[in-house]
Design an enzyme around this catalytic site. Structure first.
Site, PDB file in Angstrom:
ATOM      1  N   ASP A  45       0.812  -1.231   0.000  1.00 26.77           N
ATOM      2  CA  ASP A  45       0.000   0.000   0.000  1.00 26.77           C
ATOM      3  C   ASP A  45       0.839   1.272   0.000  1.00 26.77           C
ATOM      4  O   ASP A  45       0.384   2.328   0.439  1.00 26.77           O
ATOM      5  CB  ASP A  45      -0.964   0.047   1.192  1.00 26.77           C
ATOM      6  N   CYS A  83      -3.704  -6.372  -3.233  1.00 23.94           N
ATOM      7  CA  CYS A  83      -2.550  -7.202  -2.892  1.00 23.94           C
ATOM      8  C   CYS A  83      -2.419  -8.533  -3.636  1.00 23.94           C
ATOM      9  O   CYS A  83      -1.517  -8.721  -4.445  1.00 23.94           O
ATOM     10  CB  CYS A  83      -2.567  -7.510  -1.399  1.00 23.94           C
ATOM     11  N   HIS A 136       0.371 -14.190   1.142  1.00 19.36           N
ATOM     12  CA  HIS A 136      -1.005 -13.826   0.782  1.00 19.36           C
ATOM     13  C   HIS A 136      -1.539 -14.580  -0.427  1.00 19.36           C
ATOM     14  O   HIS A 136      -2.360 -14.074  -1.186  1.00 19.36           O
ATOM     15  CB  HIS A 136      -1.105 -12.314   0.540  1.00 19.36           C
ATOM     16  N   HIS A 221       0.648  -1.015   5.280  1.00 22.22           N
ATOM     17  CA  HIS A 221      -0.759  -1.400   5.336  1.00 22.22           C
ATOM     18  C   HIS A 221      -1.328  -1.124   6.728  1.00 22.22           C
ATOM     19  O   HIS A 221      -0.622  -1.229   7.730  1.00 22.22           O
ATOM     20  CB  HIS A 221      -0.863  -2.897   5.009  1.00 22.22           C
ATOM     21  N   ASN A 281       0.432  -2.064  -5.000  1.00 23.54           N
ATOM     22  CA  ASN A 281      -0.701  -1.319  -5.567  1.00 23.54           C
ATOM     23  C   ASN A 281      -0.523   0.135  -5.164  1.00 23.54           C
ATOM     24  O   ASN A 281       0.450   0.490  -4.489  1.00 23.54           O
ATOM     25  CB  ASN A 281      -2.058  -1.856  -5.088  1.00 23.54           C
ATOM     26  N   LYS A 300      -5.626   3.112  -3.937  1.00 24.78           N
ATOM     27  CA  LYS A 300      -5.733   1.656  -3.893  1.00 24.78           C
ATOM     28  C   LYS A 300      -7.186   1.230  -4.118  1.00 24.78           C
ATOM     29  O   LYS A 300      -8.121   1.847  -3.617  1.00 24.78           O
ATOM     30  CB  LYS A 300      -5.259   1.150  -2.533  1.00 24.78           C
TER      31      LYS A 300
END
Length: 566
Positions: A45, A83, A136, A221, A281, A300
């Site tokens: 982020d 993400c 992730h 984030h 992102n 984002k």
């Protein structure tokens, strides 16, 4: 055919990984030092404007600025709006819908285990591979980072710390419990410091063989957790508390990148280490004061440039000089083919890459580069929907959601929709998008994500969290219901345990999979229960777990499944 190719490839990958204990030569016969070490850093982020070298008037990032000055910079580098889709493309060189990744949670971020990954290919050719931070793409076998080519893995669960993917009883950015090669361990310190230190230690241990270190930081984030000393300078500049904390997290990232690059220098590894810095992102919109976004529209989660255009610095002193910009239209899908090309490694047979190698333009600013059309799309939900949250773009034009057209050259801030003036361009780009959408989505059933395997020798017990829980309502709401798509790999006896918010009155816990239904009474004040010696048969199915709340079924926080015999 793809499945057979992948299995054959995995066999060679495992053999190569086993050969690493001798730390001899690469599998192509070239000396190890002929290939670059690779350090890939990705933050979470951090937007294009969240760097002082990109003109941010408040934030100070001296180490990233230095890296910027020493690198070839791709000024038109694009990713997905969020993400997991970006990370799946980065690891495979393919558009994320091909990999089965649709979203960031509720079972939509698990990557198909049949995908061939960058670390798998590198490991098969003599590289030592390690990940530190955010994966992730699946928390359970066979989708964990350690199942997908990383020989060393220190990661948090799901999409970040302080999320439902945390192991019980939860996590924070300070002193987190992290998963190290399949085992949950308590660590002391701040998450970014911990992950960077682990990456440096990995590099030190691999200094005499080629290595791939993937430093995938979960900062900045939310939640915006950082020591007050990092936020204080920005509060003093008059920004709101949230922005100050975010900038403080980035300042901490900058310090850690300085630590890592200094250690590469001390080890004599700088010249032959390819260091890449990028973000996953655009910046997440936080805070109440106007925030610098380098003139880009959107944040984002959007497909405007502020959501998908990110920094990308590439430094390899042995091969090119720094301080150069490339306005080549590039994307996350290009990283894997670029690295393989530079290393002289062929794409495994049967693997289709969507990206193309940036190697020619890295080495020569005048190198020919094809005109290309790129695509990005993201929205919530189990299945991709045509024309929802999508963008088609070329070097000159960009079409958003099939209806808004922007001139990327004359109007980089995307302020003026010119679709009405150019219906022919809109029609052409819509046609290209529809063909792409059918290509990347047409052969996959998105209603069933990749299944979590239960009872394997690779992961026993298995901890299920709400990260991969299929749910029609809010995944954090204790009253919501959901389920997990699983595959019981081995028939046998299992103990199944639930953890949930304690009830003030006695309630009933229920477990259901295949034709097995079990219930147990839960006394008032209890926050856990166990079903002992449950006989489960081999096969795919839907695992449901609930505890009544005031007489109505509600989902649990965690389910642990342990094979005990049979």
């Amino acid at each position: 055919m793809m499945r057979m190719n992948r299995r054959g490839f995995l066999s060679s990958s495992m053999a190569a990984a086993g050969a690493l204990s001798g730390c001899a030569t690469t599998h192509t016969g070239r000396a190890d030092r002929a290939r670059p070490n690779i350090v890939l850093i990705i933050t979470d982020d951090q937007g294009y404007g969240d760097l002082s070298c990109h003109g941010n008037p408040i934030l100070k990032t001296p180490n990233l600025d230095r890296l910027h000055d020493e690198s070839v910079r791709f000024t038109q580098f694009h990713v997905c709006p969020v993400c997991s889709p970006t990370r799946s493309s980065l690891m495979t060189g393919r558009y994320h819908y091909r990999t089965g990744v649709v979203d960031t949670y509720q079972g939509r971020s698990m990557m198909d285990p049949d995908e061939t990954t960058l670390p798998q290919v590198l490991a098969a050719h003599g590289y030592r591979t390690g990940i530190f931070g955010k994966w992730h793409l699946g928390d359970n076998y066979p989708m964990r980072a350690m199942d997908r080519g990383f020989q060393e893995a220190l990661v948090h669960g799901g999409g970040g710390l302080s999320q439902p993917s945390d192991p019980p009883p939860g996590n924070r950015y300070f002193d987190p419990v992290l998963n190290h090669n399949g085992m949950w361990e308590k660590h002391e310190g701040y998450c970014t410091d911990i992950f960077t230190h682990a990456a440096i230690r990995f590099i030190e241990q691999c200094r005499d063989i080629p290595f791939f270190a993937y430093l995938a930081l979960n900062a900045p984030h939310v939640p915006l957790e950082i020591a007050e000393s990092y936020a204080a300078p920005y509060l003093a500049r008059g920004v709101d508390e949230k922005t100050a904390r975010l900038y403080g997290m980035i300042a901490n990232i900058d310090e850690n990148i300085g630590r890592l690059t200094a250690r590469l220098d001390a080890l004599g590894l700088v010249e032959n280490t390819w260091l890449i810095f990028m973000t996953d992102n655009g910046a997440q919109a936080v805070g109440d004061t106007p925030r610098y976004n380098a003139g880009l529209r959107g944040w984002k989660g959007t497909v405007y440039e502020g959501g998908i255009r990110v920094p990308c610095f590439m430094r390899w002193p042995r091969k090119w000089r720094g301080g150069q910009d490339r306005d080549t239209l590039a994307a996350h899908i290009d990283v894997m083919p670029t690295l393989l090309d530079a290393c002289g490694i062929e794409t495994p047979k049967g693997v289709h890459l969507d990206g193309i190698s940036l190697w020619p333009v890295l080495c020569d600013s005048e190198a020919a580069w094809p005109e290309r059309t790129l695509f990005t799309q993201w929205h919530r939900g189990d299945r991709p929907e045509p024309y929802r949250g999508c963008a088609v773009f070329t070097r000159h034009y960009k079409l958003v959601d099939g209806k808004e057209l922007y001139d990327r050259v004359a109007d980089p801030g995307e302020s003026t929709d010119i679709a009405a003036e150019h219906p022919d361009i809109v029609a052409k780009m819509r046609q290209e998008y529809e063909a792409w959408f059918e290509d990347v989505c047409g052969k996959r059933d998105f209603s069933i994500p990749p299944r979590i395997h239960l009872g394997t020798r690779h992961e026993n017990p298995t901890l299920l969290t709400r990260q991969d829980w299929r749910c029609e309502t809010n995944w954090t709401d204790p009253r919501s219901l959901g389920y997990w798509e699983v595959n019981v790999v081995r028939s046998g006896w299992y103990d199944i345990s639930f953890e949930f918010a304690p009830r003030t009155t006695g309630e009933i816990a229920r477990f259901h999979i295949h034709d097995v239904m079990r219930e147990v009474n839960v006394p008032a004040g209890a926050g856990a229960c166990t079903f002992k010696n449950v006989s489960l048969k081999h096969g795919e199915g839907r695992l449901e777990a609930a505890v009544t709340l005031n007489g109505q079924p509600a989902g649990v926080r965690y389910v642990t499944i342990k094979r005990t015999g049979g």
